[in-house]
Design a protein around this motif. Structure first.
Motif, short mmCIF file in Angstrom:
data_model
loop_
_atom_site.label_atom_id
_atom_site.label_comp_id
_atom_site.label_asym_id
_atom_site.label_seq_id
_atom_site.Cartn_x
_atom_site.Cartn_y
_atom_site.Cartn_z
N ALA A 1 2.11 -2.21 15.06
CA ALA A 1 1.18 -1.67 16.07
C ALA A 1 1.77 -0.48 16.81
O ALA A 1 1.03 0.25 17.47
CB ALA A 1 0.82 -2.77 17.07
N HIS A 2 3.09 -0.28 16.72
CA HIS A 2 3.73 0.80 17.46
C HIS A 2 3.95 2.04 16.61
O HIS A 2 4.50 3.03 17.09
CB HIS A 2 5.09 0.33 18.01
N LEU A 3 3.56 2.00 15.36
CA LEU A 3 3.78 3.11 14.44
C LEU A 3 2.45 3.57 13.88
O LEU A 3 1.74 2.80 13.25
CB LEU A 3 4.72 2.68 13.31
N SER A 4 2.14 4.83 14.11
CA SER A 4 0.88 5.37 13.62
C SER A 4 0.98 5.65 12.12
O SER A 4 1.95 6.26 11.65
CB SER A 4 0.54 6.67 14.36
N ARG A 5 -0.03 5.19 11.37
CA ARG A 5 -0.02 5.34 9.91
C ARG A 5 -0.69 6.62 9.44
O ARG A 5 -0.58 6.97 8.28
CB ARG A 5 -0.74 4.14 9.28
N GLY A 6 -1.40 7.31 10.32
CA GLY A 6 -2.06 8.54 9.89
C GLY A 6 -3.34 8.25 9.14
O GLY A 6 -3.74 7.09 8.93
N ASN A 7 -3.98 9.29 8.68
CA ASN A 7 -5.25 9.17 7.98
C ASN A 7 -5.15 9.39 6.48
O ASN A 7 -6.16 9.60 5.81
CB ASN A 7 -6.26 10.18 8.59
N ALA A 8 -3.93 9.42 5.95
CA ALA A 8 -3.78 9.64 4.51
C ALA A 8 -4.38 8.47 3.72
O ALA A 8 -4.26 7.31 4.11
CB ALA A 8 -2.30 9.81 4.15
N GLU A 9 -5.04 8.81 2.62
CA GLU A 9 -5.66 7.79 1.78
C GLU A 9 -4.58 6.96 1.10
O GLU A 9 -3.64 7.50 0.51
CB GLU A 9 -6.56 8.46 0.74
N ARG A 10 -4.72 5.64 1.20
CA ARG A 10 -3.73 4.74 0.62
C ARG A 10 -4.37 3.91 -0.49
O ARG A 10 -5.53 3.53 -0.41
CB ARG A 10 -3.12 3.83 1.68
N PRO A 67 0.84 -1.21 0.00
CA PRO A 67 0.00 0.00 0.00
C PRO A 67 0.87 1.26 0.00
O PRO A 67 1.89 1.32 0.68
CB PRO A 67 -0.80 -0.13 1.31
N TYR A 68 0.47 2.25 -0.78
CA TYR A 68 1.18 3.52 -0.86
C TYR A 68 0.16 4.66 -0.70
O TYR A 68 -1.01 4.51 -1.07
CB TYR A 68 1.89 3.68 -2.21
N PRO A 69 0.62 5.79 -0.15
CA PRO A 69 -0.27 6.97 -0.15
C PRO A 69 -0.62 7.36 -1.58
O PRO A 69 0.17 7.18 -2.51
CB PRO A 69 0.58 8.05 0.53
N LYS A 70 -1.80 7.89 -1.75
CA LYS A 70 -2.26 8.21 -3.10
C LYS A 70 -1.35 9.22 -3.78
O LYS A 70 -1.15 9.17 -5.00
CB LYS A 70 -3.70 8.74 -3.05
N ASP A 71 -0.75 10.12 -3.00
CA ASP A 71 0.15 11.12 -3.58
C ASP A 71 1.40 10.48 -4.18
O ASP A 71 2.09 11.10 -4.99
CB ASP A 71 0.55 12.16 -2.53
N TRP A 72 1.72 9.25 -3.76
CA TRP A 72 2.90 8.55 -4.29
C TRP A 72 2.74 8.33 -5.79
O TRP A 72 3.73 8.28 -6.53
CB TRP A 72 3.05 7.22 -3.57
N PHE A 73 1.51 8.17 -6.27
CA PHE A 73 1.25 7.89 -7.68
C PHE A 73 1.22 9.16 -8.53
O PHE A 73 1.21 9.07 -9.75
CB PHE A 73 -0.09 7.16 -7.84
N ARG A 74 1.20 10.32 -7.89
CA ARG A 74 1.04 11.57 -8.64
C ARG A 74 2.20 11.79 -9.61
O ARG A 74 2.01 12.12 -10.79
CB ARG A 74 0.91 12.75 -7.69
#
Length: 526
Positions: free
Chosen positions: A201-210, A171-178
């Protein structure tokens, strides 16, 4: 721009969903193995009282790391030989090229990741291929680790080469494809309800669309040629980003195999996957930690014995709880009783220790393999002999790894033969640098046909552990003392850091001595 075949895209996503649903239980197993390796298995046990102790003695983690350390000393290195002595120079050049490829892609780091997957998850996956950006844009083959969590093989096949398809995803953030696929960016669809391996589980992934990047490999048999073709398609957001069928219809790789090599540690029937040390010894680790919990809880209870008082005693409970007072007033001592915690039998602690010892013994990671000796054994040769006798498990695993490495290198050789079209400068020790291309991997036959050279790949360990090296050097020195070896030959046979520099200095000194002797002889003749 790639033409979008909606029917094919839908078929690939349907097959991917089938694989993903079949792997749901496997991902849970892999995650459980990782938690046991990290000593976090108490989080999987439902307990009414969260205040109870949760001790962990990392015997399983220590055992795995000890086996891993043994295997790191046996990191494989490829040696290529040709079928004809006339092609020996091409084989030596190819050996140097493979060594440079592995150095460039940091195979030592990839090898450490592979061992982690093999010993903990039960299988490791190596990927071969060609990177056009290597060597300043000249390109080169690679051999690297593929995360076992992110590769899906056909659940219906025990041999991955029989798979309907092989998926590799991330999975990649959508901006990665830009910047990489700007023509598809606005048309990418988000992946809803995606079943994926559990993230850290110890690393927050944030709410960015993937968006899930899927790499689909498919292998087909051509009846007309009697050969296999392998194709790759890259998809994301229900869009076809890249498709090898439009670039190379004859097949992405000429060898016609899936560019993955799977190595199971303890094989499982009906699948290419395997079980690891965690699966074999998790029960012993859990029982040992449970016994430790019982012992520790008993010790905590014994550290503050309970005091029982009755209402007829006339003593106040809060007053007795205050240990700073020297005098307490009451009516009767008969109503006061200490309630001590009964000690546990001694065999409980001994049994927990015997379980841990059995993990080390049964896994082959005993004291001798860890470098611990008894009875005054200090000689390097004796320690090496004991380690050699106790390292059967490590040697068996090393043979599995070397066999998989040889298979992967054979694919790498064929990739170099197919794609290495630009000349590369190859430096071979003791020879002049040469320019090498894929044409050097072909030779003329007796019928004046340009046929590919058959190369044989053998594997040797890159490094040896220090006790084995010390024992080897002791043997060489003993032969020198007996007069069976000359010192210069012994120096070439010994193993130590800085050996090349020592050999160069020795050759330089011998050359100077020879010149001096020649001058003296010439002077005497005159």
């Amino acid at each position: 721009m790639i033409k979008q075949d909606e029917a094919r895209i839908e078929r690939i996503y349907e097959l991917f969903d089938e694989y993903r649903n079949a792997y749901a239980a496997e991902w849970e197993r892999l995650e459980r193995c990782e938690r046991l390796y990290r000593g976090e298995h108490w989080h999987d046990v439902a307990q009414k009282d969260k205040r109870e102790p949760r001790p962990v003695t990392p015997v399983l983690q220590s055992t795995i790391e000890n086996v891993r350390a043994d295997l790191m000393d046996q990191m494989p290195e490829a040696v290529v030989t040709a079928d004809d002595p006339a092609n020996a120079r091409a084989a030596r050049a190819l050996t140097a090229i493979l060594s440079e490829n592995h150095r460039r892609c940091r195979y030592d780091r990839e090898y450490a990741k592979l061992l982690h997957d093999l010993l903990i998850g039960g299988y490791m996956v190596q990927e071969t291929g060609f990177d056009p950006h290597f060597d300043g844009g000249l390109g080169g083959a690679f051999l690297r680790h593929a995360d076992a969590h992110n590769v899906l093989f056909d659940p219906l096949c025990a041999d991955i080469q029989d798979s309907r398809a092989i998926f590799k995803f991330a999975p990649y953030p959508k901006d990665w494809f830009r910047s990489r696929y700007p023509e598809h960016y606005d048309k990418l669809k988000s992946d809803a309800n995606t079943i994926l391996p559990q993230a850290d589980a110890h690393l927050s992934r944030g709410n960015a669309e993937r968006v899930l990047m899927i790499e689909c490999w498919e292998r087909e048999f051509d009846k007309q040629t009697g050969r296999y073709r392998v194709h790759v398609a890259r998809l994301a957001g229900r869009r076809m980003l890249e498709d090898s069928r439009s670039v190379k219809p004859e097949g992405y790789y000429a060898h016609g195999e899936y560019p993955f090599v799977v190595t199971p540690l303890f094989a499982r029937k009906g699948t290419a996957l395997g079980y690891g040390f965690i699966d074999m010894f998790a029960t012993q680790q859990l029982y040992a930690d449970k016994l430790d919990q019982i012992v520790l809880k008993n010790a905590l209870m014994a550290s503050h014995n309970k005091l029982l008082i009755t209402g007829a005693s006339g003593f106040d409970a809060d007053d007795l709880r205050d240990w700073s007072k020297e005098v307490h007033q009451g009516d009767s001592l008969a109503g006061i009783t200490w309630f001590p915690t009964a000690p546990l039998p001694s065999y409980i602690a001994q049994y927990a220790e015997s379980i841990r010892q059995s993990i080390k013994e049964e896994s082959g990671s005993n004291d001798f393999s860890r470098g611990t000796t008894y009875g005054g054994v200090t000689a390097a040769s004796a320690i090496a002999a004991l380690q050699e006798a106790s390292g059967k498990r490590s040697r068996m695993i090393a043979r599995l790894i070397h066999g998989a490495f040889e298979e992967a290198v054979r694919q790498e050789v064929e990739v170099e033969r197919e794609y290495c079209s630009f000349p590369r400068t190859v430096r071979i020790e003791g020879e002049e640098p040469m320019s090498f291309t894929s044409e050097d991997m072909y030779a003329l036959s007796g019928l004046n046909n340009n046929l590919p050279i058959e190369f044989a790949v053998t594997v040797k360990a890159q490094r040896e552990n220090r006790f084995t090296v010390a024992a080897h050097n002791e043997t060489v020195l003993s032969l020198v003392k007996l007069g069976m070896l000359a010192p210069d030959i012994a120096l070439e046979l010994m193993l130590f850091d800085g050996k090349e520099q020592a050999l160069a200095m020795m050759k330089e000194r011998n050359g100077a001595n020879n010149d001096m002797q020649a001058n003296e002889a010439q002077a005497m003749q005159m």
